[in-house]
Design a protein around this motif. Structure first.
Motif, PDB file in Angstrom:
ATOM      1  N   GLY A 231      45.096  34.856  43.035  1.00  0.00           N
ATOM      2  CA  GLY A 231      46.392  35.355  43.481  1.00  0.00           C
ATOM      3  C   GLY A 231      46.336  36.135  44.770  1.00  0.00           C
ATOM      4  N   PHE A 232      45.393  35.789  45.652  1.00  0.00           N
ATOM      5  CA  PHE A 232      45.226  36.454  46.947  1.00  0.00           C
ATOM      6  C   PHE A 232      44.912  37.943  46.799  1.00  0.00           C
ATOM      7  CE2 PHE A 232      48.622  33.165  47.676  1.00  0.00           C
ATOM      8  CZ  PHE A 232      47.796  32.228  48.264  1.00  0.00           C
ATOM      9  N   GLY A 233      44.490  38.364  45.607  1.00  0.00           N
ATOM     10  CA  GLY A 233      44.146  39.770  45.409  1.00  0.00           C
ATOM     11  C   GLY A 233      45.312  40.660  45.080  1.00  0.00           C
ATOM     12  N   ALA A 234      46.472  40.075  44.774  1.00  0.00           N
ATOM     13  CA  ALA A 234      47.669  40.887  44.526  1.00  0.00           C
ATOM     14  C   ALA A 234      47.485  41.867  43.380  1.00  0.00           C
ATOM     15  CB  ALA A 234      48.871  39.973  44.250  1.00  0.00           C
ATOM     16  N   MET A 235      46.755  41.455  42.336  1.00  0.00           N
ATOM     17  CA  MET A 235      46.551  42.312  41.169  1.00  0.00           C
ATOM     18  C   MET A 235      45.130  42.853  41.074  1.00  0.00           C
ATOM     19  SD  MET A 235      49.525  42.279  39.593  1.00  0.00           S
ATOM     20  CE  MET A 235      49.194  42.787  37.906  1.00  0.00           C
ATOM     21  N   THR A 236      44.216  42.322  41.848  1.00  0.00           N
ATOM     22  CA  THR A 236      42.795  42.666  41.702  1.00  0.00           C
ATOM     23  C   THR A 236      42.524  44.131  41.981  1.00  0.00           C
ATOM     24  OG1 THR A 236      42.276  40.404  42.420  1.00  0.00           O
ATOM     25  CG2 THR A 236      40.457  41.967  42.338  1.00  0.00           C
TER      26      THR A 236
ATOM     27  N   GLY B  76      35.882  46.004  49.563  1.00  0.00           N
ATOM     28  CA  GLY B  76      35.235  47.314  49.652  1.00  0.00           C
ATOM     29  C   GLY B  76      34.846  47.883  48.307  1.00  0.00           C
ATOM     30  N   ARG B  77      35.318  47.292  47.239  1.00  0.00           N
ATOM     31  CA  ARG B  77      34.990  47.760  45.884  1.00  0.00           C
ATOM     32  C   ARG B  77      33.738  47.051  45.385  1.00  0.00           C
ATOM     33  NH1 ARG B  77      38.723  50.778  43.272  1.00  0.00           N
ATOM     34  NH2 ARG B  77      40.790  50.967  44.201  1.00  0.00           N
ATOM     35  N   ASP B  78      32.874  47.817  44.735  1.00  0.00           N
ATOM     36  CA  ASP B  78      31.599  47.232  44.290  1.00  0.00           C
ATOM     37  C   ASP B  78      31.625  46.764  42.839  1.00  0.00           C
ATOM     38  OD1 ASP B  78      31.621  49.619  42.928  1.00  0.00           O
ATOM     39  OD2 ASP B  78      29.841  50.455  43.919  1.00  0.00           O
ATOM     40  N   ASN B  79      32.796  46.792  42.199  1.00  0.00           N
ATOM     41  CA  ASN B  79      32.864  46.374  40.795  1.00  0.00           C
ATOM     42  C   ASN B  79      33.619  45.060  40.617  1.00  0.00           C
ATOM     43  OD1 ASN B  79      35.380  47.483  41.413  1.00  0.00           O
ATOM     44  ND2 ASN B  79      35.699  48.294  39.338  1.00  0.00           N
ATOM     45  N   ILE B  80      33.708  44.261  41.703  1.00  0.00           N
ATOM     46  CA  ILE B  80      34.379  42.966  41.642  1.00  0.00           C
ATOM     47  C   ILE B  80      33.375  41.857  41.907  1.00  0.00           C
ATOM     48  CG2 ILE B  80      36.231  41.514  42.538  1.00  0.00           C
ATOM     49  CD1 ILE B  80      37.590  44.046  43.587  1.00  0.00           C
ATOM     50  N   ASN B  81      33.349  40.858  41.019  1.00  0.00           N
ATOM     51  CA  ASN B  81      32.493  39.684  41.176  1.00  0.00           C
ATOM     52  C   ASN B  81      33.390  38.473  41.383  1.00  0.00           C
ATOM     53  OD1 ASN B  81      30.303  37.866  41.066  1.00  0.00           O
ATOM     54  ND2 ASN B  81      30.607  37.564  38.877  1.00  0.00           N
TER      55      ASN B  81
ATOM     56  N   LEU C 238      44.445  46.718  41.437  1.00  0.00           N
ATOM     57  CA  LEU C 238      44.835  47.488  40.250  1.00  0.00           C
ATOM     58  C   LEU C 238      43.773  47.374  39.171  1.00  0.00           C
ATOM     59  CD1 LEU C 238      46.949  49.030  38.477  1.00  0.00           C
ATOM     60  CD2 LEU C 238      47.821  46.771  37.823  1.00  0.00           C
ATOM     61  N   PHE C 239      43.322  46.150  38.902  1.00  0.00           N
ATOM     62  CA  PHE C 239      42.321  45.947  37.853  1.00  0.00           C
ATOM     63  C   PHE C 239      41.032  46.701  38.174  1.00  0.00           C
ATOM     64  CE2 PHE C 239      44.338  41.488  37.235  1.00  0.00           C
ATOM     65  CZ  PHE C 239      45.374  42.053  36.515  1.00  0.00           C
ATOM     66  N   ALA C 240      40.561  46.572  39.426  1.00  0.00           N
ATOM     67  CA  ALA C 240      39.298  47.201  39.806  1.00  0.00           C
ATOM     68  C   ALA C 240      39.372  48.723  39.729  1.00  0.00           C
ATOM     69  CB  ALA C 240      38.899  46.762  41.213  1.00  0.00           C
ATOM     70  N   ALA C 241      40.567  49.277  39.936  1.00  0.00           N
ATOM     71  CA  ALA C 241      40.736  50.733  39.866  1.00  0.00           C
ATOM     72  C   ALA C 241      40.785  51.236  38.429  1.00  0.00           C
ATOM     73  CB  ALA C 241      42.018  51.138  40.598  1.00  0.00           C
ATOM     74  N   ARG C 242      41.070  50.355  37.475  1.00  0.00           N
ATOM     75  CA  ARG C 242      41.294  50.776  36.100  1.00  0.00           C
ATOM     76  C   ARG C 242      40.144  50.462  35.142  1.00  0.00           C
ATOM     77  NH1 ARG C 242      46.728  51.455  34.751  1.00  0.00           N
ATOM     78  NH2 ARG C 242      47.833  52.347  36.523  1.00  0.00           N
ATOM     79  N   VAL C 243      39.333  49.445  35.466  1.00  0.00           N
ATOM     80  CA  VAL C 243      38.287  49.038  34.520  1.00  0.00           C
ATOM     81  C   VAL C 243      36.911  49.149  35.176  1.00  0.00           C
ATOM     82  CG1 VAL C 243      39.910  47.455  33.403  1.00  0.00           C
ATOM     83  CG2 VAL C 243      38.309  46.567  35.118  1.00  0.00           C
ATOM     84  N   LYS C 244      35.892  48.942  34.353  1.00  0.00           N
ATOM     85  CA  LYS C 244      34.518  49.083  34.845  1.00  0.00           C
ATOM     86  C   LYS C 244      34.101  47.930  35.746  1.00  0.00           C
ATOM     87  CE  LYS C 244      29.772  49.729  33.167  1.00  0.00           C
ATOM     88  NZ  LYS C 244      28.930  49.879  31.953  1.00  0.00           N
ATOM     89  N   ALA C 245      34.434  46.693  35.360  1.00  0.00           N
ATOM     90  CA  ALA C 245      33.997  45.528  36.126  1.00  0.00           C
ATOM     91  C   ALA C 245      35.026  44.412  36.024  1.00  0.00           C
ATOM     92  CB  ALA C 245      32.641  45.037  35.610  1.00  0.00           C
ATOM     93  N   VAL C 246      35.254  43.729  37.160  1.00  0.00           N
ATOM     94  CA  VAL C 246      36.212  42.634  37.233  1.00  0.00           C
ATOM     95  C   VAL C 246      35.496  41.375  37.710  1.00  0.00           C
ATOM     96  CG1 VAL C 246      38.315  41.765  38.342  1.00  0.00           C
ATOM     97  CG2 VAL C 246      38.100  44.213  37.800  1.00  0.00           C
ATOM     98  N   THR C 247      35.713  40.273  37.020  1.00  0.00           N
ATOM     99  CA  THR C 247      35.265  38.963  37.473  1.00  0.00           C
ATOM    100  C   THR C 247      36.499  38.149  37.820  1.00  0.00           C
ATOM    101  OG1 THR C 247      33.268  38.980  36.107  1.00  0.00           O
ATOM    102  CG2 THR C 247      34.059  36.831  36.851  1.00  0.00           C
ATOM    103  N   VAL C 248      36.558  37.654  39.063  1.00  0.00           N
ATOM    104  CA  VAL C 248      37.711  36.875  39.533  1.00  0.00           C
ATOM    105  C   VAL C 248      37.312  35.412  39.638  1.00  0.00           C
ATOM    106  CG1 VAL C 248      39.431  36.585  41.340  1.00  0.00           C
ATOM    107  CG2 VAL C 248      38.500  38.862  40.877  1.00  0.00           C
ATOM    108  N   LEU C 249      38.022  34.552  38.918  1.00  0.00           N
ATOM    109  CA  LEU C 249      37.786  33.108  38.970  1.00  0.00           C
ATOM    110  C   LEU C 249      38.876  32.439  39.790  1.00  0.00           C
ATOM    111  CD1 LEU C 249      37.031  31.998  35.282  1.00  0.00           C
ATOM    112  CD2 LEU C 249      35.408  32.720  37.032  1.00  0.00           C
ATOM    113  N   ASP C 250      38.488  31.540  40.674  1.00  0.00           N
ATOM    114  CA  ASP C 250      39.470  30.707  41.360  1.00  0.00           C
ATOM    115  C   ASP C 250      38.762  29.510  41.973  1.00  0.00           C
ATOM    116  OD1 ASP C 250      41.544  29.721  43.325  1.00  0.00           O
ATOM    117  OD2 ASP C 250      42.582  31.472  42.531  1.00  0.00           O
ATOM    118  N   GLY C 251      39.370  28.338  41.821  1.00  0.00           N
ATOM    119  CA  GLY C 251      38.788  27.127  42.388  1.00  0.00           C
ATOM    120  C   GLY C 251      39.028  26.987  43.876  1.00  0.00           C
TER     121      GLY C 251
END
Length: 256
Positions: free
Chosen positions: A60-65, A94-99, A67-80
């Motif tokens: 989603g072009f990072g529209a929600m990412t 700039g966030r180190d908890n997004i894969n 928010l997620f990265a600020a609230r949880v420990k780790a985020v994995t983003v899937l997109d083809g």
């Protein structure tokens, strides 16, 4: 999403990452949905756990990412779509908890070969695509016991579509969603899930007059097929809001 993603990359570079200035000077709806802070309204209220792991299906072009990265420990983003992920990285890198993982949820499940990684939270909030039943079934596989799936869907019977707004691929009504997600809580973001300004629930539904002054939608055509304000009043008065809500937010929990 390719052309939109490429243009967003160009705009982010041109404006030095100033997203508000991009929106002021570029009025296209697709840029608004990608860059507006309103996108986060859909789940800004949700009580994510600080130690949670989260799987975001669809970048989603990072529209929600963010928010997620600020609230949880780790985020994995899937997109083809690698270009969509590139936009997300440029905005949220700039966030180190997004894969970031360049594959579809179907490909991700195939790679796991029956030993799927499980997450505290899985999100499907950027459209369900051409095969929503399969996408939902795959998303449920990645929810750990006690975890939650957060899913947003366009309603093909939503009032905005009767007024002339186009339907999304994978649009699904409440009955079909409830059958695929038994026991899920249902919320009703208005005007829709991509630009929520109010969110109703089965515990608090709108009454006649509550929706009169609301922005009717951002994707309505220039010439409406119906008087939207009067239609909402009739729908609410007749107790049919659930069926004609523009979109749904489903909260499904895996028990056991």
């Amino acid at each position: 999403m390719g052309q939109t993603a490429e243009k967003l990359l160009e705009l982010l570079e041109q404006y030095g990452g100033d997203e508000k200035q991009i929106l002021r000077e570029n009025r296209e709806l697709e840029y608004f949905y990608a860059l507006s802070d309103m996108r986060e309204n859909l789940l800004e209220w949700y009580p994510f756990g600080g130690e949670d792991t989260l799987l975001q299906i669809g970048s989603g072009f990072g529209a929600m990412t963010g928010l997620f990265a600020a609230r949880v420990k780790a985020v994995t983003v899937l997109d083809g779509d690698e270009t969509d992920l590139a936009v997300n990285r440029k905005r949220r890198g700039g966030r180190d908890n997004i894969n970031y993982v360049n594959c579809t949820v179907k490909e991700y499940a195939a790679k796991a070969e029956g030993s799927e990684p499980l997450y505290d939270c899985v999100t499907l909030v950027d459209g369900l695509g051409e095969d929503p039943e399969e996408t939902i079934a795959l998303a449920k596989m990645f929810v750990k016991p006690g975890g939650v799936l957060l899913l947003a869907a366009d309603n093909p019977l939503g009032l905005k579509h009767w007024a002339g707004a186009p339907k999304e691929p994978g649009a699904m009504g409440k009955e079909r969603l409830a059958a695929l997600l038994p026991g899920a809580e249902c919320y009703y973001p208005l005007p829709d899930y991509r630009a929520a300004s109010e969110i109703y629930s089965d515990r608090r539904l709108p009454a006649k007059g509550d929706l009169t002054g609301m922005v009717i939608s951002y994707d309505y055509p220039e010439f409406l097929r119906t008087d939207v304000g009067a239609s909402w009043d009739t729908i609410c008065q007749e107790g049919s809001f659930r069926e004609f809500a523009n979109s749904y937010l489903m909260v499904w929990r895996r028990h056991g």
